[in-house]
Design a protein around this motif. Sequence first.
Motif, mmCIF file in Angstrom:
data_model
loop_
_atom_site.group_PDB
_atom_site.id
_atom_site.type_symbol
_atom_site.label_atom_id
_atom_site.label_comp_id
_atom_site.label_asym_id
_atom_site.label_seq_id
_atom_site.Cartn_x
_atom_site.Cartn_y
_atom_site.Cartn_z
ATOM 1 N N GLN A 1 2.114 12.024 -8.424
ATOM 2 C CA GLN A 1 2.423 11.833 -9.769
ATOM 3 C C GLN A 1 1.914 10.469 -10.431
ATOM 4 O OE1 GLN A 1 6.402 12.604 -11.043
ATOM 5 N NE2 GLN A 1 5.868 12.994 -12.924
ATOM 6 N N LYS B 1 1.815 11.131 -16.261
ATOM 7 C CA LYS B 1 1.270 12.306 -15.887
ATOM 8 C C LYS B 1 2.166 13.280 -15.198
ATOM 9 C CE LYS B 1 -3.813 11.305 -16.053
ATOM 10 N NZ LYS B 1 -5.064 11.274 -14.853
ATOM 11 N N GLU B 2 1.904 14.785 -15.291
ATOM 12 C CA GLU B 2 2.800 15.478 -14.401
ATOM 13 C C GLU B 2 2.493 15.321 -12.940
ATOM 14 O OE1 GLU B 2 3.740 19.238 -17.962
ATOM 15 O OE2 GLU B 2 2.517 19.599 -15.976
ATOM 16 N N ARG B 3 3.665 15.835 -12.208
ATOM 17 C CA ARG B 3 3.526 15.798 -10.617
ATOM 18 C C ARG B 3 2.309 17.055 -10.397
ATOM 19 N NH1 ARG B 3 8.699 15.371 -6.996
ATOM 20 N NH2 ARG B 3 8.711 13.578 -8.718
ATOM 21 N N GLU B 4 1.291 16.839 -9.516
ATOM 22 C CA GLU B 4 0.163 17.656 -9.150
ATOM 23 C C GLU B 4 0.177 17.941 -7.642
ATOM 24 O OE1 GLU B 4 -3.381 16.497 -10.426
ATOM 25 O OE2 GLU B 4 -3.375 14.812 -9.115
#
Length: 123
Positions: free
Chosen positions: A39, A43-46
């Motif tokens: 993350q 931003k979103e966790r990916e």
Amino acid sequence: QVQLVESGGGLVQAGGSLRLSCAASGRTERMYAMGWFRQAPGKEREFVGTIRRSGGTIYYADSVKGRFTISRDNVKNTVDLQMRSLKPEDTAVYYCAAIRHGSIIRVDDYDYWGQGTQVTVSS
């Protein structure tokens, strides 16, 4: 319950390498797979990659394929993430996670998470 502890993060120059390790304890035999996520700020966790406990099949996100390698040691209950050719865009907090069932690329399907370790890649 499963406990996960990451280690190995740090600061590295672009093009360099780092190796992260995740030590798992508890009822790990119930886990279908162990994964790595990241993350970045804002931003979103990916999804980064995951390895199945049985059979060892590995999946990677396209963004890290060919640069990152996941490995495991079922005796030591560790899952490592070797990162090579690091780029500034790889800068993020990296998390280890464990899943009992569900989609191995979905953040929400993972049941247990480590506290995360910071990886910073300077340009």
